[in-house]
Design a protein around this motif. Structure first.
Motif, PDB file in Angstrom:
ATOM      1  N   GLY A  57      -1.278  -0.864  -0.914  1.00  0.00           N
ATOM      2  CA  GLY A  57      -0.277  -1.748  -0.349  1.00  0.00           C
ATOM      3  C   GLY A  57       1.109  -1.639  -0.938  1.00  0.00           C
ATOM      4  N   VAL A  58       1.422  -0.529  -1.593  1.00  0.00           N
ATOM      5  CA  VAL A  58       2.778  -0.318  -2.099  1.00  0.00           C
ATOM      6  C   VAL A  58       3.318   0.985  -1.525  1.00  0.00           C
ATOM      7  CG1 VAL A  58       2.558  -1.642  -4.233  1.00  0.00           C
ATOM      8  CG2 VAL A  58       1.960   0.765  -4.233  1.00  0.00           C
ATOM      9  N   ALA A  59       4.591   0.959  -1.213  1.00  0.00           N
ATOM     10  CA  ALA A  59       5.227   2.137  -0.640  1.00  0.00           C
ATOM     11  C   ALA A  59       5.907   2.954  -1.723  1.00  0.00           C
ATOM     12  CB  ALA A  59       6.241   1.721   0.418  1.00  0.00           C
ATOM     13  N   VAL A  60       5.381   4.142  -1.957  1.00  0.00           N
ATOM     14  CA  VAL A  60       6.009   5.100  -2.864  1.00  0.00           C
ATOM     15  C   VAL A  60       6.868   5.994  -1.975  1.00  0.00           C
ATOM     16  CG1 VAL A  60       5.626   6.971  -4.503  1.00  0.00           C
ATOM     17  CG2 VAL A  60       3.999   5.064  -4.397  1.00  0.00           C
ATOM     18  N   SER A  61       8.166   5.968  -2.198  1.00  0.00           N
ATOM     19  CA  SER A  61       9.039   6.789  -1.355  1.00  0.00           C
ATOM     20  C   SER A  61       8.700   8.264  -1.536  1.00  0.00           C
ATOM     21  CB  SER A  61      10.510   6.537  -1.697  1.00  0.00           C
ATOM     22  OG  SER A  61      10.839   7.129  -2.934  1.00  0.00           O
ATOM     23  N   ASP A  62       8.957   9.030  -0.494  1.00  0.00           N
ATOM     24  CA  ASP A  62       8.711  10.473  -0.573  1.00  0.00           C
ATOM     25  C   ASP A  62       9.496  11.083  -1.722  1.00  0.00           C
ATOM     26  OD1 ASP A  62       7.148  10.124   1.671  1.00  0.00           O
ATOM     27  OD2 ASP A  62       8.568  11.066   3.058  1.00  0.00           O
ATOM     28  N   THR A  63      10.739  10.642  -1.889  1.00  0.00           N
ATOM     29  CA  THR A  63      11.586  11.171  -2.961  1.00  0.00           C
ATOM     30  C   THR A  63      10.988  10.863  -4.326  1.00  0.00           C
ATOM     31  OG1 THR A  63      13.542  10.909  -1.581  1.00  0.00           O
ATOM     32  CG2 THR A  63      13.902  11.127  -3.945  1.00  0.00           C
ATOM     33  N   ALA A  64      10.578   9.616  -4.527  1.00  0.00           N
ATOM     34  CA  ALA A  64       9.977   9.239  -5.813  1.00  0.00           C
ATOM     35  C   ALA A  64       8.689  10.017  -6.051  1.00  0.00           C
ATOM     36  CB  ALA A  64       9.708   7.740  -5.857  1.00  0.00           C
ATOM     37  N   ALA A  65       7.896  10.180  -5.007  1.00  0.00           N
ATOM     38  CA  ALA A  65       6.617  10.877  -5.150  1.00  0.00           C
ATOM     39  C   ALA A  65       6.818  12.327  -5.591  1.00  0.00           C
ATOM     40  CB  ALA A  65       5.831  10.822  -3.843  1.00  0.00           C
ATOM     41  N   VAL A  66       7.688  13.054  -4.911  1.00  0.00           N
ATOM     42  CA  VAL A  66       7.862  14.475  -5.234  1.00  0.00           C
ATOM     43  C   VAL A  66       8.675  14.693  -6.498  1.00  0.00           C
ATOM     44  CG1 VAL A  66       7.523  15.265  -2.863  1.00  0.00           C
ATOM     45  CG2 VAL A  66       9.833  14.811  -3.683  1.00  0.00           C
ATOM     46  N   ASN A  67       9.393  13.662  -6.954  1.00  0.00           N
ATOM     47  CA  ASN A  67      10.186  13.806  -8.173  1.00  0.00           C
ATOM     48  C   ASN A  67       9.473  13.348  -9.437  1.00  0.00           C
ATOM     49  OD1 ASN A  67      12.414  15.010  -6.964  1.00  0.00           O
ATOM     50  ND2 ASN A  67      13.324  13.050  -6.440  1.00  0.00           N
TER      51      ASN A  67
END
Length: 115
Positions: A57-67
């Protein structure tokens, strides 16, 4: 909704969402290992972020995920989102007016009457 996230949760999501590369033992100490070293590309990490959203239930942004640099960095990021209450509130179906337009009372239609 779960409020914790640890390395075992990450391992489970990697296996179910992105698969487990043959050359890697996810049960080993992977905390300081990068996703690239584990054999995961950016698409797999974005899929992992989508699975975190669905399961925790939490949104990890694509940018945060790949960084994120290491597996532990990813775990810490998700844990921080959970700790700070950044969960996604999914409205229940009953929270929305699901009345079809045809069920409106007479005289309440938005249509324009002929002149």
């Amino acid at each position: 909704m779960t409020t914790t996230f640890d390395m075992d949760d990450l391992r489970s999501l990697l296996r179910s969402c992105a698969g487990e590369p043959e050359s890697v033992d996810l049960d080993s100490d992977i905390a300081t290992t990068t996703f690239e070293e584990l054999g995961y590309d950016s698409i797999a990490i974005i899929e992992l972020a989508a699975c975190v959203k669905q399961n925790f239930g939490v949104a990890v942004s694509d940018t945060a995920a790949v960084n994120t640099n290491t597996s532990q960095d990813f775990v810490d990021h998700v844990r921080g989102l959970l700790t700070h209450g950044n969960t996604i509130h999914r409205p229940r179906r009953a929270d929305h007016d699901m009345t079809p337009a045809s069920a409106e009372p007479a005289g309440k239609s938005d249509s324009i009457a002929p002149a």
